[in-house]
Design a protein around this motif. Structure first.
Motif, PDB file in Angstrom:
ATOM      1  N   PRO A 172      31.947  50.471  49.539  1.00  0.00           N
ATOM      2  CA  PRO A 172      33.110  50.908  48.741  1.00  0.00           C
ATOM      3  C   PRO A 172      33.422  49.865  47.656  1.00  0.00           C
ATOM      4  O   PRO A 172      34.159  48.909  47.889  1.00  0.00           O
ATOM      5  CB  PRO A 172      34.237  50.987  49.778  1.00  0.00           C
ATOM      6  N   THR A 219      34.920  55.780  46.657  1.00  0.00           N
ATOM      7  CA  THR A 219      34.556  54.413  46.246  1.00  0.00           C
ATOM      8  C   THR A 219      33.120  54.042  46.592  1.00  0.00           C
ATOM      9  O   THR A 219      32.639  52.973  46.212  1.00  0.00           O
ATOM     10  CB  THR A 219      35.518  53.403  46.881  1.00  0.00           C
ATOM     11  N   TYR A 246      30.423  51.138  57.229  1.00  0.00           N
ATOM     12  CA  TYR A 246      31.544  51.246  56.294  1.00  0.00           C
ATOM     13  C   TYR A 246      32.219  52.618  56.382  1.00  0.00           C
ATOM     14  O   TYR A 246      31.564  53.645  56.537  1.00  0.00           O
ATOM     15  CB  TYR A 246      31.073  51.028  54.851  1.00  0.00           C
ATOM     16  N   SER A 248      35.959  54.558  54.569  1.00  0.00           N
ATOM     17  CA  SER A 248      37.127  54.405  53.687  1.00  0.00           C
ATOM     18  C   SER A 248      38.111  55.555  53.914  1.00  0.00           C
ATOM     19  O   SER A 248      37.727  56.661  54.281  1.00  0.00           O
ATOM     20  CB  SER A 248      36.700  54.348  52.217  1.00  0.00           C
ATOM     21  N   TYR A 286      45.000  53.139  50.358  1.00  0.00           N
ATOM     22  CA  TYR A 286      43.542  53.033  50.461  1.00  0.00           C
ATOM     23  C   TYR A 286      43.163  51.965  51.481  1.00  0.00           C
ATOM     24  O   TYR A 286      43.657  50.839  51.436  1.00  0.00           O
ATOM     25  CB  TYR A 286      42.963  52.684  49.087  1.00  0.00           C
ATOM     26  N   VAL A 288      39.732  50.192  53.856  1.00  0.00           N
ATOM     27  CA  VAL A 288      38.297  50.045  54.092  1.00  0.00           C
ATOM     28  C   VAL A 288      38.110  49.512  55.504  1.00  0.00           C
ATOM     29  O   VAL A 288      38.782  48.556  55.911  1.00  0.00           O
ATOM     30  CB  VAL A 288      37.651  49.076  53.073  1.00  0.00           C
ATOM     31  N   LYS A 290      35.138  48.198  58.343  1.00  0.00           N
ATOM     32  CA  LYS A 290      33.753  47.743  58.536  1.00  0.00           C
ATOM     33  C   LYS A 290      33.527  47.511  60.017  1.00  0.00           C
ATOM     34  O   LYS A 290      34.216  46.706  60.644  1.00  0.00           O
ATOM     35  CB  LYS A 290      33.503  46.449  57.769  1.00  0.00           C
ATOM     36  N   PRO A 297      40.344  45.574  51.134  1.00  0.00           N
ATOM     37  CA  PRO A 297      39.576  46.285  50.107  1.00  0.00           C
ATOM     38  C   PRO A 297      39.315  45.447  48.869  1.00  0.00           C
ATOM     39  O   PRO A 297      38.345  45.672  48.140  1.00  0.00           O
ATOM     40  CB  PRO A 297      40.465  47.481  49.762  1.00  0.00           C
TER      41      PRO A 297
END
Length: 325
Positions: A172, A219, A246, A248, A286, A288, A290, A297
């Motif tokens: 992303p 992204t 990943y 998002s 937003y 992210v 992992k 992010p």
């Protein structure tokens, strides 16, 4: 008719005929024949070892041998060029390609080992030009092995490059809302004040404020896992699974522009800014993830902003203000 020889006998005062014994005659004859045979043998040896007396077949063979020596010299010259190209390729492979993909270099002890089985060349020994043929054959075998190892290494690099390309596409790497649509970056990742309870708590993403209906972009490449309002507080939201660990999340959307199971590319419009769910105003929340853990992010924005823009966003994101959700 053989000459008759006499000698003078002083006692008898008369000439007496010389008589040659038969055994001596035979001895002289044998001696003559032996000397003749030896002389003939020496002349024969001299003739067969003297180039001035070569037969047409000998001359033809000599020309063929010289031609073969010339061809071997040309072949070795070409192999010198192949060696230079192979060494340059090996250097790039070890010091660029394998370094870039974090792979251990292949040592020269493996690349240039050749073949250790000496019986492999046994049949080439015992000839006048054995050393020339033997050295050239060993060199060809060595180059062949080097090329086989290099080919295998490049196959590995190609596979890694393909995986790396997919990885780079999956990360992303851009903002979900473009700069021209942003009003401001309202809140960053970390501890922030909850807008409803006024309690300081962990904010797992970034809030981008924009007008309702502003496009929200994927992204990174991936597959839409969900596009619904089932999760508490997020309102209409989209989750994209990018692969390589990943994931998002895009929350508080006004509407969707994708569906679960759909493959999306980085930069595709997946929805539009809104204020659905637990939200104080139009924005895109937003996140992210992992390997199942939330990450900042801000660490991934390298795809569509300049260094100056990154610094500005970073400064805003690090302010401990109130979040919008």
């Amino acid at each position: 008719m053989a000459k008759v020889k006499y000698y003078y006998d002083s006692e008898n005062l008369a000439y007496t005929k010389i008589k040659t014994r038969k055994r001596i005659k035979i001895g002289y004859a044998v001696l003559f024949l032996s000397a003749s045979a030896l002389f003939g043998f020496l002349v024969f040896i001299l003739l067969i070892n003297t180039p001035y007396f070569e037969t047409p077949k000998d001359r033809l063979q000599a020309r063929e041998i010289e031609n073969l020596k010339l061809q071997y010299a040309i072949l070795n010259k070409k192999m010198d060029g192949i060696d230079e190209v192979a060494e340059a390729l090996e250097d790039r492979d070890n010091n660029i390609y394998r370094v870039y993909f974090n792979k251990t270099e292949i040592p020269d002890s493996i690349r240039k080992a050749g073949f250790r089985d000496q019986l492999r060349y046994k049949k080439l020994e015992g000839y006048n030009n054995s050393q020339l043929v033997l050295n050239t054959t060993k060199r060809i075998d060595k180059i062949s092995k080097q090329l086989a190892i290099q080919s295998k290494s490049l196959d590995e690099i190609l596979k890694l490059a393909s995986t790396k390309k997919n990885l780079l596409s999956a990360i992303p790497a851009i903002q979900p809302v473009r700069n021209e649509n942003l009003k401001r970056m309202a809140s960053g990742f970390g501890y922030r004040t909850d807008p409803f309870t006024k309690v300081r708590k962990m904010h797992n993403g970034m809030d981008f404020t924009a007008n309702t209906g502003s496009p929200v972009y994927a992204t990174g490449d991936g597959v839409v896992e969900r596009a619904d309002a089932a999760a508490s507080g997020f309102g209409n939201h989209v989750v994209i699974r990018h692969g390589f660990g990943y994931e998002s999340l895009y929350a508080h959307l006004s509407k969707y522009n994708c569906r679960p199971g759909q493959h999306v590319k980085r930069g595709d419009v997946i929805g539009y800014v809104g204020s659905t769910g637990r939200s104080e105003g139009p924005h895109c929340h937003y996140e992210v993830h992992k390997d199942g853990k939330v990450v900042n992010p801000l660490n991934f924005y390298y795809g569509n902003i300049s260094a100056a823009e990154y610094v500005a966003i970073s400064q805003l994101a690090n302010q401990e203000n109130q979040s919008l959700d």
